[in-house]
Design a protein around this motif. Structure first.
Motif, PDB file in Angstrom:
ATOM      1  N   GLY A 141      31.583  30.329 -32.386  1.00  0.00           N
ATOM      2  CA  GLY A 141      30.940  30.453 -31.343  1.00  0.00           C
ATOM      3  C   GLY A 141      29.879  29.483 -30.430  1.00  0.00           C
ATOM      4  N   LYS A 142      29.332  29.659 -30.366  1.00  0.00           N
ATOM      5  CA  LYS A 142      27.748  28.011 -29.324  1.00  0.00           C
ATOM      6  C   LYS A 142      27.131  28.165 -30.517  1.00  0.00           C
ATOM      7  CE  LYS A 142      27.800  30.482 -25.076  1.00  0.00           C
ATOM      8  NZ  LYS A 142      26.920  31.195 -23.836  1.00  0.00           N
ATOM      9  N   THR A 143      26.733  26.920 -30.759  1.00  0.00           N
ATOM     10  CA  THR A 143      25.995  26.045 -31.479  1.00  0.00           C
ATOM     11  C   THR A 143      24.849  26.184 -31.618  1.00  0.00           C
ATOM     12  OG1 THR A 143      27.080  23.635 -30.925  1.00  0.00           O
ATOM     13  CG2 THR A 143      25.496  23.924 -32.722  1.00  0.00           C
ATOM     14  N   GLU A 144      24.027  27.541 -30.755  1.00  0.00           N
ATOM     15  CA  GLU A 144      22.896  27.629 -31.139  1.00  0.00           C
ATOM     16  C   GLU A 144      22.441  29.415 -31.928  1.00  0.00           C
ATOM     17  OE1 GLU A 144      24.534  28.406 -26.760  1.00  0.00           O
ATOM     18  OE2 GLU A 144      24.070  26.679 -28.014  1.00  0.00           O
ATOM     19  N   ASP A 145      23.827  29.745 -31.404  1.00  0.00           N
ATOM     20  CA  ASP A 145      24.356  30.989 -32.229  1.00  0.00           C
ATOM     21  C   ASP A 145      24.743  30.904 -33.775  1.00  0.00           C
ATOM     22  OD1 ASP A 145      23.298  32.192 -30.064  1.00  0.00           O
ATOM     23  OD2 ASP A 145      25.436  32.375 -29.341  1.00  0.00           O
ATOM     24  N   ILE A 146      24.902  30.112 -34.343  1.00  0.00           N
ATOM     25  CA  ILE A 146      25.595  29.480 -35.483  1.00  0.00           C
ATOM     26  C   ILE A 146      23.834  29.094 -36.689  1.00  0.00           C
ATOM     27  CG2 ILE A 146      27.111  28.431 -37.294  1.00  0.00           C
ATOM     28  CD1 ILE A 146      28.651  27.695 -34.326  1.00  0.00           C
ATOM     29  N   SER A 147      23.805  29.459 -37.558  1.00  0.00           N
ATOM     30  CA  SER A 147      23.402  29.337 -38.714  1.00  0.00           C
ATOM     31  C   SER A 147      23.063  28.774 -40.294  1.00  0.00           C
ATOM     32  CB  SER A 147      21.529  30.170 -38.240  1.00  0.00           C
ATOM     33  OG  SER A 147      21.520  31.502 -38.429  1.00  0.00           O
ATOM     34  N   ILE A 148      23.203  28.402 -40.911  1.00  0.00           N
ATOM     35  CA  ILE A 148      22.949  28.766 -41.947  1.00  0.00           C
ATOM     36  C   ILE A 148      21.673  28.618 -42.328  1.00  0.00           C
ATOM     37  CG2 ILE A 148      23.057  26.608 -44.634  1.00  0.00           C
ATOM     38  CD1 ILE A 148      25.315  27.152 -42.498  1.00  0.00           C
ATOM     39  N   THR A 149      21.417  29.751 -43.255  1.00  0.00           N
ATOM     40  CA  THR A 149      19.919  30.273 -44.149  1.00  0.00           C
ATOM     41  C   THR A 149      20.468  30.130 -45.568  1.00  0.00           C
ATOM     42  OG1 THR A 149      21.613  32.700 -43.861  1.00  0.00           O
ATOM     43  CG2 THR A 149      19.979  32.326 -41.586  1.00  0.00           C
ATOM     44  N   ASN A 150      19.568  30.913 -46.317  1.00  0.00           N
ATOM     45  CA  ASN A 150      19.001  31.453 -47.259  1.00  0.00           C
ATOM     46  C   ASN A 150      19.862  29.732 -48.304  1.00  0.00           C
ATOM     47  OD1 ASN A 150      18.811  33.940 -47.141  1.00  0.00           O
ATOM     48  ND2 ASN A 150      21.015  34.858 -46.731  1.00  0.00           N
TER      49      ASN A 150
END
Length: 357
Positions: A141-150
């Motif tokens: 998806g869009k870059t702003e909708d992808i996140s690395i967490t934890n």
């Protein structure tokens, strides 16, 4: 002077190392033409230096992949017939590329969620590989909708979610908080949902694996929508016969134990994995039978031309100790299903000849 002997991984590290074996086997099968998968390379360390695997491993990888793909594709087709999107949860997913193969295929719009769960050491490595690869990250998806967490152990996007957990922990402590908590839970009990375990449950105690299936069974009980629950398990079994004992011994030499295989000493015992939880459908096939009767004859002819294989008896002995079991639990609170979910399964090929025998 001899080089120092390489120390074998122990404990969880030994189990995690089996994912590397699977990735290398898939890479070998792809490069030799057994399978098509343009997404496996980013998940393999120094892929250009990896030698091909023996024909027996390549054929086993091919048969396993073809059967699993057929079951997953049929699940997607049934969801389409139902008129809804579906969810897929791959437990112990490792370096699996299935999401990207679906996301570039004709049924990509049928996925509501694709969730992978594995050890944090595995998910951290996978999340890094995804972010480094344009081909992989572009399909999220869009870059702003992808996140690395934890702390880098998890990756979230609109459809694909990579989560870290120890599946041996009680599901109410591990899966529950990940999948069902918050105002917008990742997992909806009202959508058709397919669970996938590829060589995962054998490494767990029978009690731990039963707890996972029971947790999902209870979560989907009384669904207010077409929340059909399906599951595919790929495992070794029949480890008490002479060849099975050799398999166990070889794995023990690598510090890998198979406590989860003990309740399934025979082929007839495999369906009990789902029936004991009250599921309506449970079927199993060995890889030996799948190769003989469930893969198209033209495909068998094609792969027989890729490499010379003299050890047909050994191949069949190995394939006879691996099985794919699939089960189905229909929602008790929703009667208006449109798709023929009870027909989900592999289709026997009637025109097969035993190539190379």
């Amino acid at each position: 002077m001899f080089p120092p002997q390489q120390r074998l991984p122990e404990g969880d590290a030994a189990i995690r190392a089996t994912d590397n074996d699977a990735a290398l086997a898939r890479l070998s099968a792809v490069r030799l033409g057994y399978l098509t998968d343009s997404f496996i390379t980013p998940f393999v360390s120094r892929p250009h230096l990896q030698p091909p695997r023996p024909p027996l491993i390549n054929i086993g990888t091919y048969v396993r992949s073809e059967a699993l793909d057929a079951l997953v594709n049929q699940w997607l087709a049934l969801s389409e017939s139902e008129g809804v999107k579906c969810q897929i949860v791959s437990m112990g997913a490792g370096s699996d590329t299935r999401f990207w193969r679906i996301a570039t295929g004709p049924k990509k719009n049928l996925l509501a969620r694709y969730i992978e769960v594995d050890f944090p050491e595995i998910t951290t490595k996978k999340a890094m590989a995804i972010r480094k690869s344009r081909d992989l990250s572009a399909l999220l998806g869009k870059t702003e909708d992808i996140s690395i967490t934890n702390g880098g152990t998890s990756l979230r996007s609109p459809t694909y979610n990579l989560l870290a957990a120890d599946l041996r922990s009680p599901p109410t402590q591990s899966l529950g908080p990940l999948l069902t908590s918050g105002p917008e839970p990742l997992l909806s009990p009202s959508l058709p949902t397919l669970l996938i375990f590829e060589c995962v449950l054998a490494y767990m105690t029978p009690e731990a694996s039963a707890a996972i299936l029971q947790w999902y069974t209870e979560h989907f009980a009384g669904s207010s929508g077409p929340g059909v629950l399906g599951c595919i398990v790929y495992e070794m079994f029949a480890l008490e016969d002479p060849f099975g004992k050799v398999m166990v011994s070889n794995l023990k030499a690598r510090n890998v134990a198979l406590p989860g295989a003990e309740p399934y000493p025979t082929f007839a015992s495999l369906p009990n994995r789902f029936l004991q939880h009250g599921w309506e459908l449970s079927k199993a096939l060995t890889l030996k039978d799948i190769r003989r009767e469930y893969i198209n004859a033209s495909e068998l002819e094609r792969i027989s031309q890729l490499e010379m294989l003299d050890e047909i008896e050994e191949l069949e002995l190995v394939l006879a100790h691996y099985a794919i079991t699939w089960g189905l639990k229909l929602p008790s609170g929703f009667k208006a299903l449109r798709a023929t979910w009870q027909e989900w399964g592999l289709e026997r090929q009637t025109n097969n000849q035993r190539i190379g025998e």
